[in-house]
Design a protein around this motif. Sequence first.
Motif, PDB file in Angstrom:
ATOM      1  N   SER A  84       1.255  -1.482  -0.103  1.00  0.00           N
ATOM      2  CA  SER A  84      -0.519   0.088   0.066  1.00  0.00           C
ATOM      3  C   SER A  84       1.103   0.919  -0.338  1.00  0.00           C
ATOM      4  O   SER A  84       0.163   2.362  -0.486  1.00  0.00           O
ATOM      5  CB  SER A  84      -0.560   0.164   1.295  1.00  0.00           C
ATOM      6  N   LEU A  85       2.805   1.208   0.262  1.00  0.00           N
ATOM      7  CA  LEU A  85       3.094   2.712   0.005  1.00  0.00           C
ATOM      8  C   LEU A  85       4.044   2.171  -0.757  1.00  0.00           C
ATOM      9  O   LEU A  85       4.864   0.682  -0.787  1.00  0.00           O
ATOM     10  CB  LEU A  85       3.701   2.075   1.472  1.00  0.00           C
ATOM     11  N   LEU A  86       4.133   3.661  -1.605  1.00  0.00           N
ATOM     12  CA  LEU A  86       5.161   3.389  -2.657  1.00  0.00           C
ATOM     13  C   LEU A  86       5.986   4.861  -2.366  1.00  0.00           C
ATOM     14  O   LEU A  86       5.701   5.699  -2.623  1.00  0.00           O
ATOM     15  CB  LEU A  86       4.438   3.428  -4.092  1.00  0.00           C
ATOM     16  N   GLY A 106       7.487  -0.189   2.465  1.00  0.00           N
ATOM     17  CA  GLY A 106       7.319  -0.152   1.652  1.00  0.00           C
ATOM     18  C   GLY A 106       8.042  -1.143   0.163  1.00  0.00           C
ATOM     19  O   GLY A 106       8.281  -0.986   0.392  1.00  0.00           O
ATOM     20  N   LEU A 107       6.966  -0.462  -0.618  1.00  0.00           N
ATOM     21  CA  LEU A 107       7.685  -1.049  -2.241  1.00  0.00           C
ATOM     22  C   LEU A 107       8.533   0.238  -2.410  1.00  0.00           C
ATOM     23  O   LEU A 107       8.555   1.955  -2.238  1.00  0.00           O
ATOM     24  CB  LEU A 107       6.728  -1.665  -3.401  1.00  0.00           C
ATOM     25  N   TYR A 108       9.025   0.411  -4.351  1.00  0.00           N
ATOM     26  CA  TYR A 108      10.048   1.269  -4.918  1.00  0.00           C
ATOM     27  C   TYR A 108       9.331   1.810  -5.965  1.00  0.00           C
ATOM     28  O   TYR A 108       8.670   0.744  -6.499  1.00  0.00           O
ATOM     29  CB  TYR A 108      11.192   1.317  -4.379  1.00  0.00           C
ATOM     30  N   ASP A 137      -2.700   0.100  -9.055  1.00  0.00           N
ATOM     31  CA  ASP A 137      -2.262  -1.442  -9.343  1.00  0.00           C
ATOM     32  C   ASP A 137      -3.909  -1.973  -8.786  1.00  0.00           C
ATOM     33  O   ASP A 137      -4.122  -2.979  -8.254  1.00  0.00           O
ATOM     34  CB  ASP A 137      -1.211  -1.704  -9.213  1.00  0.00           C
ATOM     35  N   GLY A 138      -4.917  -0.545  -7.835  1.00  0.00           N
ATOM     36  CA  GLY A 138      -5.509  -0.307  -6.723  1.00  0.00           C
ATOM     37  C   GLY A 138      -5.006  -1.155  -5.012  1.00  0.00           C
ATOM     38  O   GLY A 138      -5.461  -1.016  -4.357  1.00  0.00           O
ATOM     39  N   LEU A 139      -3.672  -1.283  -5.114  1.00  0.00           N
ATOM     40  CA  LEU A 139      -3.247  -1.594  -4.214  1.00  0.00           C
ATOM     41  C   LEU A 139      -2.245  -0.853  -3.466  1.00  0.00           C
ATOM     42  O   LEU A 139      -2.198  -0.341  -1.927  1.00  0.00           O
ATOM     43  CB  LEU A 139      -2.204  -3.092  -4.187  1.00  0.00           C
ATOM     44  N   GLU A 142      -1.320   5.399  -0.613  1.00  0.00           N
ATOM     45  CA  GLU A 142      -0.112   6.445  -0.429  1.00  0.00           C
ATOM     46  C   GLU A 142       1.187   6.117  -1.208  1.00  0.00           C
ATOM     47  O   GLU A 142       1.701   5.262  -1.214  1.00  0.00           O
ATOM     48  CB  GLU A 142       0.173   6.540   1.564  1.00  0.00           C
ATOM     49  N   VAL A 143       1.675   7.479  -1.368  1.00  0.00           N
ATOM     50  CA  VAL A 143       2.639   7.231  -2.015  1.00  0.00           C
ATOM     51  C   VAL A 143       3.752   8.694  -1.439  1.00  0.00           C
ATOM     52  O   VAL A 143       3.084   9.602  -0.995  1.00  0.00           O
ATOM     53  CB  VAL A 143       2.459   7.835  -3.905  1.00  0.00           C
ATOM     54  N   ILE A 144       4.453   7.802  -1.870  1.00  0.00           N
ATOM     55  CA  ILE A 144       5.495   9.212  -0.628  1.00  0.00           C
ATOM     56  C   ILE A 144       7.245   9.403  -1.245  1.00  0.00           C
ATOM     57  O   ILE A 144       7.792   8.326  -2.192  1.00  0.00           O
ATOM     58  CB  ILE A 144       6.326   8.040   0.259  1.00  0.00           C
TER      59      ILE A 144
END
Length: 202
Positions: A84-86, A106-108, A137-139, A142-144
């Motif tokens: 949920s975190l990008l 999270g992910l990058y 992508d629906g997941l 929040e974008v950091i």
Amino acid sequence: MDAPLPEPEPLKALIEALRRLPGVGVRSARRMAYYMLQYDLTGADLLSRALSGAVQGLRHCARCNSFTEDEVCVTCLNPKRDPSLLCVVETPADQNMIESSHGYRGLYYVLMGRLAPLEGVGPQELQFDRLLQRSSDGLVREVILATNFTAEGETTAHYLSELFRAQGLSVTRLARGVPAGSELEYVDAGTIAWAIMERRIT
């Protein structure tokens, strides 16, 4: 005054190649070239093989755009990461610095650059459409925005924040624990960890 001795073409080519490295001028490149050829042929051969292997064996991850040997990198495939975190960064070096802080799970997404209109780098060159597809992508919730606190990094963050808000996503920016004008690659891990914890909505 005598003219300098002419250099063999392979040596000139090596010096020119070394000059492409950031912060390396003609004199530094020449000094490195002479050192390797005179004192460290084994190291020169190792460097040559490593560069060739990296160029031929690495690709961009289909999900995060960072470097990987496979279609999707191990970070993106890690089931323990929070989808949920990008976190959007400029370079793989910035990504590595955030990872070393141990404050983010999270992910990058790695931009491989930043907006720089005077240099001809715009949204198309950075493939913002690919980033927007990744964030929808629906997941992702929040974008950091973890672009650098330079003029170009701030411009990139502002531009992207508008795009992500239009997607209905929550958008946050690294807190100012990271000094203005700095680049993440050169900031200590503790400062980055604090900045991530204190991120704010832009």
